[in-house]
Design an enzyme around this catalytic site. Structure first.
Site, mmCIF file in Angstrom:
data_model
loop_
_atom_site.group_PDB
_atom_site.id
_atom_site.type_symbol
_atom_site.label_atom_id
_atom_site.label_comp_id
_atom_site.label_asym_id
_atom_site.label_seq_id
_atom_site.Cartn_x
_atom_site.Cartn_y
_atom_site.Cartn_z
ATOM 1 N N HIS A 516 -23.543 29.351 -7.424
ATOM 2 C CA HIS A 516 -24.111 30.693 -7.469
ATOM 3 C C HIS A 516 -24.244 31.202 -8.901
ATOM 4 O O HIS A 516 -23.992 32.377 -9.176
ATOM 5 C CB HIS A 516 -23.248 31.659 -6.648
ATOM 6 C CG HIS A 516 -23.235 31.363 -5.180
ATOM 7 N ND1 HIS A 516 -22.371 31.987 -4.301
ATOM 8 C CD2 HIS A 516 -23.978 30.510 -4.436
ATOM 9 C CE1 HIS A 516 -22.580 31.521 -3.075
ATOM 10 N NE2 HIS A 516 -23.545 30.629 -3.133
ATOM 11 N N HIS A 560 -23.615 35.507 -0.936
ATOM 12 C CA HIS A 560 -24.186 34.312 -1.541
ATOM 13 C C HIS A 560 -25.501 34.712 -2.200
ATOM 14 O O HIS A 560 -26.049 35.785 -1.939
ATOM 15 C CB HIS A 560 -24.387 33.221 -0.496
ATOM 16 C CG HIS A 560 -23.090 32.628 -0.017
ATOM 17 N ND1 HIS A 560 -22.880 31.280 0.125
ATOM 18 C CD2 HIS A 560 -21.922 33.214 0.343
ATOM 19 C CE1 HIS A 560 -21.651 31.056 0.552
ATOM 20 N NE2 HIS A 560 -21.056 32.223 0.700
#
Length: 596
Positions: A516, A560
């Site tokens: 991420h 996310h």
């Protein structure tokens, strides 16, 4: 000031908009801009088309895209707080980018995450609408979706994931250990303590990617897609005393150098690792660093490549005593993978048609950390905990795998008819920051990436407590406590850990990336000296140049980043269209004044 001239560009290679990077945000922007039939749009992607990449469309084959030309093959610098380990931070290097290799997860975080950016254009309500716009959600009878938060017209097809038996057991344990079930909590963004189902970017057994915004049924004649073309730098010139982006210089796979000209805008959408190097090679970045590599600094932007964030997580593996609760028997036992693959080929079903993550949970850790002196003494803003979060934002995310597997270092596959799964703990709102810097000015050489994981003591404290809680869920929860044979592999002993201090060595040894990466070209207000772009994604000191991808976020969301990348793409396209309309109106007003 020496600036590149582009007078000799082939007229056929002149476009209105040039998108540098055919990944998640870039494809969304290109597709939306091309809705204007008069707009001529160019997408430049360093990797190949994904059309024939089976392991993109077959979600279960995701890891087969790594360690090849379809991976950027970036490895971090050694990181002190995780025993000087280096971590492979793979990224998709093909049309669609990391939307074609990610975990397919649509976890938006909370609206407060985006309100915390402090930018009106990107508040929680607007970001949730952008994410909704990208989506077409497909319901399933067993899942209680909140359809008010889901889109039904976007090119991104999503649906809930059917849980394996082990996931049903973990779900029962999460509820038993204080995480109540809220079916669609990861779409509504309204729950900071609970568990729920996560929509996936898979429909009818096939992964949907950002490339779908500009291919398949949405391939438009006004979009040109050039693959296996690496962007070197932005071409800049002086217009009326202002620095202006006029095009890009590239290098093809064969080594041919080609320039493309943009009449309106250049948009950099190469991601948190690759957008900063494009800016820096263009002379836009930290002056001292550019001079080190012989690049003339045209605009001193100290924030380029700084503020690197990620979600650090730990996998905690367990051996299961009962057969066929996990999906290991469909992948690792005997010759099972052959029949599993045949099932996918024939019916687009089975474990290869989905990503092997099960039930997910969010948790607040206030009560669990109140005995920690570090937590007690840490500075905090009014209404916030030491991590900077409100009570309505989670500290930790949990989820289970439905068979053994994870990042490439995990190779203890449960052959010999054994069964294993992991419960994962992921840290939110980390305080540690890393960086992306140039290794050289060669566009074919990867940058230097230092994530600096767990450098801040609070990060280590919260993730360690998260792992402790995860283990309690598995070992004490009524759905799983009677099926755990022990840790996996057998030489680990974590299933017996009870104290927070027991977990710190495990965290140092096993903390890894959740892929991420974000924040390296962050948006900010005019008084933020480290902001690279303004709230409309425009690069400071340069006209007609934007950065639009997850590198632009000031603070990574507590979820996310896939849906954030889609949201940034949708928002960027709207802003570009709005700015175009405003410039036409301004020109019309000025023309009318002249006539008067």
């Amino acid at each position: 000031m020496s600036l590149k001239r582009v007078d000799s560009v082939d007229p056929a290679e002149v476009y209105d908009y040039i998108i540098c990077g055919g990944g998640t945000s870039g494809c969304v922007i290109a597709g939306r801009l091309a809705e204007d039939v008069d707009a001529k749009v160019l997408v430049l992607e360093a990797g190949p088309d994904n059309k024939d990449l089976e392991n993109v469309h077959m979600a279960g084959g995701w890891s087969k895209n790594f360690d090849s030309e379809t991976d950027w093959n970036i490895v971090t610098e050694p990181m002190t707080k995780i025993e000087n380990r280096q971590i492979k931070v793979s990224r998709g290097r093909f049309l669609g980018g990391s939307s074609g290799v990610n975990g397919t997860l649509c976890i938006r975080g909370t609206k407060q995450d985006y309100d915390d950016w402090g930018l009106d254009e990107w508040n929680g309500d607007k970001m949730f609408e952008y994410m909704k716009k990208a989506e077409t959600f497909h319901e399933k009878d067993w899942h209680a979706a909140d359809m008010s938060v889901h889109g039904n017209t976007g090119p991104l097809h999503t649906e809930p994931h059917d849980l394996a038996p082990i996931s049903e057991r973990v779900k029962e344990s999460m509820v038993d250990q204080g995480l109540p079930y809220h079916a669609d909590m990861f779409s509504t963004g309204e729950t900071s303590q609970g568990c729920g189902d996560v929509p996936r970017t898979v429909h009818q057994g096939v992964r949907t990617t950002a490339a779908d915004f500009i291919t398949k049924g949405l391939k438009r004649n006004n979009i040109t897609i050039k693959t296996e073309v690496t962007v070197d730098k932005v071409l800049l010139s002086q217009h009326s005393g202002e620095l202006t982006a006029t095009g890009v210089a590239t290098i093809s796979k064969s080594g041919k150098r080609i320039e493309y000209k943009a009449r309106k805008e250049v948009i950099i959408s190469a991601g948190a690792y690759c957008s900063p190097p494009i800016l820096m090679r263009s002379g836009l970045g930290p002056k001292e660093q550019l001079q080190k590599h012989g690049v003339e600094c045209l605009v001193d932007l100290p924030g380029v490549g700084q503020n690197l964030m990620d979600h650090v997580l730990c996998f905690i593996f367990y051996e299961v005593s009962q057969p066929n609760l996990t999906n290991d028997y469909l992948a690792y036992h005997d010759n099972a993978i052959a029949s599993t693959y045949q099932l996918y080929q024939e019916k687009k079903s089975g474990i290869l048609s989905t990503f092997p993550f099960g039930i997910f949970g969010y948790a607040r850790l206030d009560e669990r950390l109140k005995d920690s002196k570090l937590w007690q003494d840490a500075k905090r803003a009014p209404g916030r905990d030491p991590m900077g979060l409100t009570k309505d934002q989670p500290n930790i995310e949990f989820w289970n795998t439905e068979l053994y597997g994870g990042p490439q270092q995990y190779t203890d596959f449960p052959i010999d008819h054994k069964h294993a799964f992991a419960l994962c703990a992921l840290l939110f709102n980390q305080h540690s920051r890393g960086s992306v810097t140039l290794k050289s000015k060669d566009p074919l050489e990867n940058p230097i990436v230092d994530h600096n994981y767990l450098d801040d003591p609070l990060d280590m404290l919260v993730l360690t407590e998260g792992c402790r809680f995860a283990n309690e869920i598995v070992m004490n929860g009524k759905g799983t406590k009677d099926i755990i044979k022990g840790s996996w592999p057998a030489d680990l002993t974590h299933h017996n850990f009870t104290e927070r201090e027991d977990w710190e060595p495990h965290v140092r040894q096993h903390a890894t990336t959740c892929y991420h990466a974000s924040g390296t070209c962050k948006m900010g207000t005019p008084d933020d000296k480290n902001a690279v772009i303004d709230s409309r994604l425009r690069v400071r000191g340069v006209r007609n140049l934007r950065v639009a991808d997850v590198s632009s976020v000031p603070q990574v969301n507590n979820g996310h980043t896939q849906m954030v990348a889609y949201g940034i793409g949708e928002g960027a396209a709207e802003m570009i269209k709005q700015d175009k309309e405003n410039s036409f109106l301004k020109l019309a007003v000025e023309t009318e004044k002249l006539q008067i």
